[in-house]
Scaffold this motif. Structure first.
Motif, PDB file in Angstrom:
ATOM      1  N   PRO A   1     -16.016  -9.343 -10.499  1.00 45.35           N
ATOM      2  CA  PRO A   1     -14.674  -8.766 -10.355  1.00 45.35           C
ATOM      3  C   PRO A   1     -14.513  -7.525 -11.229  1.00 45.35           C
ATOM      4  O   PRO A   1     -15.028  -7.468 -12.349  1.00 45.35           O
ATOM      5  N   HIS A   2     -13.807  -6.530 -10.691  1.00 44.41           N
ATOM      6  CA  HIS A   2     -13.434  -5.367 -11.492  1.00 44.41           C
ATOM      7  C   HIS A   2     -12.148  -5.636 -12.271  1.00 44.41           C
ATOM      8  O   HIS A   2     -11.912  -5.031 -13.315  1.00 44.41           O
ATOM      9  N   LEU A   3     -11.325  -6.520 -11.728  1.00 45.10           N
ATOM     10  CA  LEU A   3     -10.035  -6.843 -12.339  1.00 45.10           C
ATOM     11  C   LEU A   3      -9.719  -8.306 -12.061  1.00 45.10           C
ATOM     12  O   LEU A   3      -9.838  -8.762 -10.915  1.00 45.10           O
ATOM     13  N   THR A   4      -9.317  -9.026 -13.083  1.00 43.65           N
ATOM     14  CA  THR A   4      -8.904 -10.418 -12.920  1.00 43.65           C
ATOM     15  C   THR A   4      -7.486 -10.575 -13.439  1.00 43.65           C
ATOM     16  O   THR A   4      -7.217 -10.277 -14.607  1.00 43.65           O
TER      17      THR A   4
ATOM     18  N   ASP B   1      -8.481 -15.330  -4.188  1.00 46.31           N
ATOM     19  CA  ASP B   1      -7.761 -16.389  -4.898  1.00 46.31           C
ATOM     20  C   ASP B   1      -8.798 -17.356  -5.478  1.00 46.31           C
ATOM     21  O   ASP B   1      -9.339 -18.187  -4.770  1.00 46.31           O
ATOM     22  N   ARG B   2      -9.083 -17.185  -6.740  1.00 47.90           N
ATOM     23  CA  ARG B   2     -10.113 -17.883  -7.525  1.00 47.90           C
ATOM     24  C   ARG B   2     -11.486 -17.273  -7.270  1.00 47.90           C
ATOM     25  O   ARG B   2     -11.793 -16.814  -6.174  1.00 47.90           O
ATOM     26  N   PHE B   3     -12.302 -17.295  -8.341  1.00 47.50           N
ATOM     27  CA  PHE B   3     -13.698 -16.857  -8.219  1.00 47.50           C
ATOM     28  C   PHE B   3     -14.479 -17.504  -9.353  1.00 47.50           C
ATOM     29  O   PHE B   3     -14.204 -18.649  -9.725  1.00 47.50           O
ATOM     30  N   MET B   4     -15.409 -16.789  -9.944  1.00 47.12           N
ATOM     31  CA  MET B   4     -16.335 -17.403 -10.902  1.00 47.12           C
ATOM     32  C   MET B   4     -15.631 -17.972 -12.129  1.00 47.12           C
ATOM     33  O   MET B   4     -16.066 -18.988 -12.685  1.00 47.12           O
ATOM     34  N   ASP B   5     -14.527 -17.350 -12.558  1.00 48.87           N
ATOM     35  CA  ASP B   5     -13.840 -17.835 -13.756  1.00 48.87           C
ATOM     36  C   ASP B   5     -13.244 -19.224 -13.550  1.00 48.87           C
ATOM     37  O   ASP B   5     -13.065 -19.973 -14.517  1.00 48.87           O
ATOM     38  N   SER B   6     -12.940 -19.585 -12.300  1.00 51.36           N
ATOM     39  CA  SER B   6     -12.468 -20.941 -12.030  1.00 51.36           C
ATOM     40  C   SER B   6     -13.541 -21.967 -12.354  1.00 51.36           C
ATOM     41  O   SER B   6     -13.251 -23.053 -12.870  1.00 51.36           O
ATOM     42  N   THR B   7     -14.789 -21.635 -12.065  1.00 46.50           N
ATOM     43  CA  THR B   7     -15.876 -22.561 -12.377  1.00 46.50           C
ATOM     44  C   THR B   7     -16.040 -22.713 -13.884  1.00 46.50           C
ATOM     45  O   THR B   7     -16.216 -23.828 -14.394  1.00 46.50           O
ATOM     46  N   TYR B   8     -15.966 -21.591 -14.605  1.00 44.43           N
ATOM     47  CA  TYR B   8     -16.059 -21.685 -16.063  1.00 44.43           C
ATOM     48  C   TYR B   8     -14.883 -22.492 -16.629  1.00 44.43           C
ATOM     49  O   TYR B   8     -15.069 -23.302 -17.540  1.00 44.43           O
ATOM     50  N   ALA B   9     -13.691 -22.272 -16.085  1.00 43.70           N
ATOM     51  CA  ALA B   9     -12.509 -22.952 -16.614  1.00 43.70           C
ATOM     52  C   ALA B   9     -12.481 -24.430 -16.231  1.00 43.70           C
ATOM     53  O   ALA B   9     -12.259 -25.295 -17.091  1.00 43.70           O
TER      54      ALA B   9
ATOM     55  N   LEU C   1     -12.688  -2.148  -4.580  1.00 45.00           N
ATOM     56  CA  LEU C   1     -12.222  -2.784  -5.808  1.00 45.00           C
ATOM     57  C   LEU C   1     -12.147  -4.284  -5.573  1.00 45.00           C
ATOM     58  O   LEU C   1     -11.558  -4.736  -4.595  1.00 45.00           O
ATOM     59  N   PHE C   2     -12.714  -5.044  -6.497  1.00 43.59           N
ATOM     60  CA  PHE C   2     -12.728  -6.496  -6.373  1.00 43.59           C
ATOM     61  C   PHE C   2     -11.734  -7.067  -7.380  1.00 43.59           C
ATOM     62  O   PHE C   2     -11.939  -6.987  -8.593  1.00 43.59           O
ATOM     63  N   VAL C   3     -10.658  -7.679  -6.856  1.00 48.21           N
ATOM     64  CA  VAL C   3      -9.597  -8.250  -7.674  1.00 48.21           C
ATOM     65  C   VAL C   3      -9.595  -9.758  -7.480  1.00 48.21           C
ATOM     66  O   VAL C   3      -9.586 -10.241  -6.344  1.00 48.21           O
ATOM     67  N   THR C   4      -9.606 -10.500  -8.581  1.00 56.41           N
ATOM     68  CA  THR C   4      -9.529 -11.954  -8.490  1.00 56.41           C
ATOM     69  C   THR C   4      -8.256 -12.450  -9.160  1.00 56.41           C
ATOM     70  O   THR C   4      -7.757 -11.847 -10.115  1.00 56.41           O
ATOM     71  N   LEU C   5      -7.747 -13.559  -8.651  1.00 59.87           N
ATOM     72  CA  LEU C   5      -6.552 -14.200  -9.192  1.00 59.87           C
ATOM     73  C   LEU C   5      -6.930 -15.562  -9.730  1.00 59.87           C
ATOM     74  O   LEU C   5      -7.579 -16.354  -9.037  1.00 59.87           O
TER      75      LEU C   5
END
Length: 214
Positions: A130-133, A96-104, A6-10
């Motif tokens: 990510p499976h869950l953010t 701790d951070r992933f692709m959504d940080s780049t978009y944001a 499971l891939f979880v991002t924060l």
């Protein structure tokens, strides 16, 4: 390949409390006996950590596209050397951070086109998503009150920049409701953990029987 993990991002703005939640969540999952791999972005490997040091250095200035490409280079390293192998081994990967940080940050914050950023990610991520953010949302004013230590380059950005980033995160969460869970960063660390842990455990249980790559 065996059972995928499971891939979880924060995610969250500076000072939101996401890193504190991440540390506590990782320990709680390990206490449950789960195999956990912890990583962060930018970072996670020696090369990516070197990129992190340059990107966060308060005395350095980056062109927005150069900043983005450096972030993506660090992400590729993290995916290839840390995240993908751990998922193949069935681990819960907490990043701790992933692709959504780049978009944001680079998309909504710096004004770079989201479509182009998405195109780059199709190569960088190798299909890993990510499976869950867990998005720890906090008003910018509250976040700034928490930032009492010496500031890195992103923490030095204006309130207007961080407001764009925050609103960008909320827009991303609305677009991907099945993946995102928005948590109230005004809650205590204990309350955030009590809310997040059952969600992660349930997602992990749902994935345990799946053998195919997500």
């Amino acid at each position: 390949m065996g059972r995928w993990g499971l891939f979880v991002t924060l995610e969250g703005i500076e000072g939101s409390g996401k890193s504190t939640l991440g540390t506590r969540l990782i320990q709680a999952l390990r206490d449950q006996g789960l195999p956990v791999t912890a990583t962060r972005e930018p970072g996670g490997t020696p090369a990516a950590e070197a990129i992190r040091e340059a990107l966060l250095h308060p005395d350095l200035s980056w062109d927005p596209w150069a900043e983005t490409l450096a972030m993506l280079a660090a992400r590729r390293e993290n995916v290839v050397r840390v995240i993908l192998p751990a998922l193949r081994d069935g681990h819960v990967v907490v990043c701790d951070r992933f692709m959504d940080s780049t978009y944001a940050y680079q998309g909504f914050g710096r004004g770079l086109p989201l479509r182009v950023l998405a195109r780059y990610h199709r190569f960088v991520l190798m299909g890993v998503r990510p499976h869950l953010t867990l998005l720890v949302d906090l008003p910018v004013e509250d976040a700034f009150r928490r930032l009492q230590r010496s500031h890195d380059r992103f923490e030095q950005e204006t309130r207007a920049f961080h407001e764009r980033v925050r609103q960008g995160y909320l827009r991303l969460a609305r677009r991907a409701k099945k993946r995102f869970v928005v948590l109230d960063g005004r809650k205590s660390p204990d309350e955030l953990l009590q809310e997040a842990l059952p969600i992660v455990l349930e997602r992990y249980r749902l994935r345990r029987g799946k053998r195919k790559r997500p």
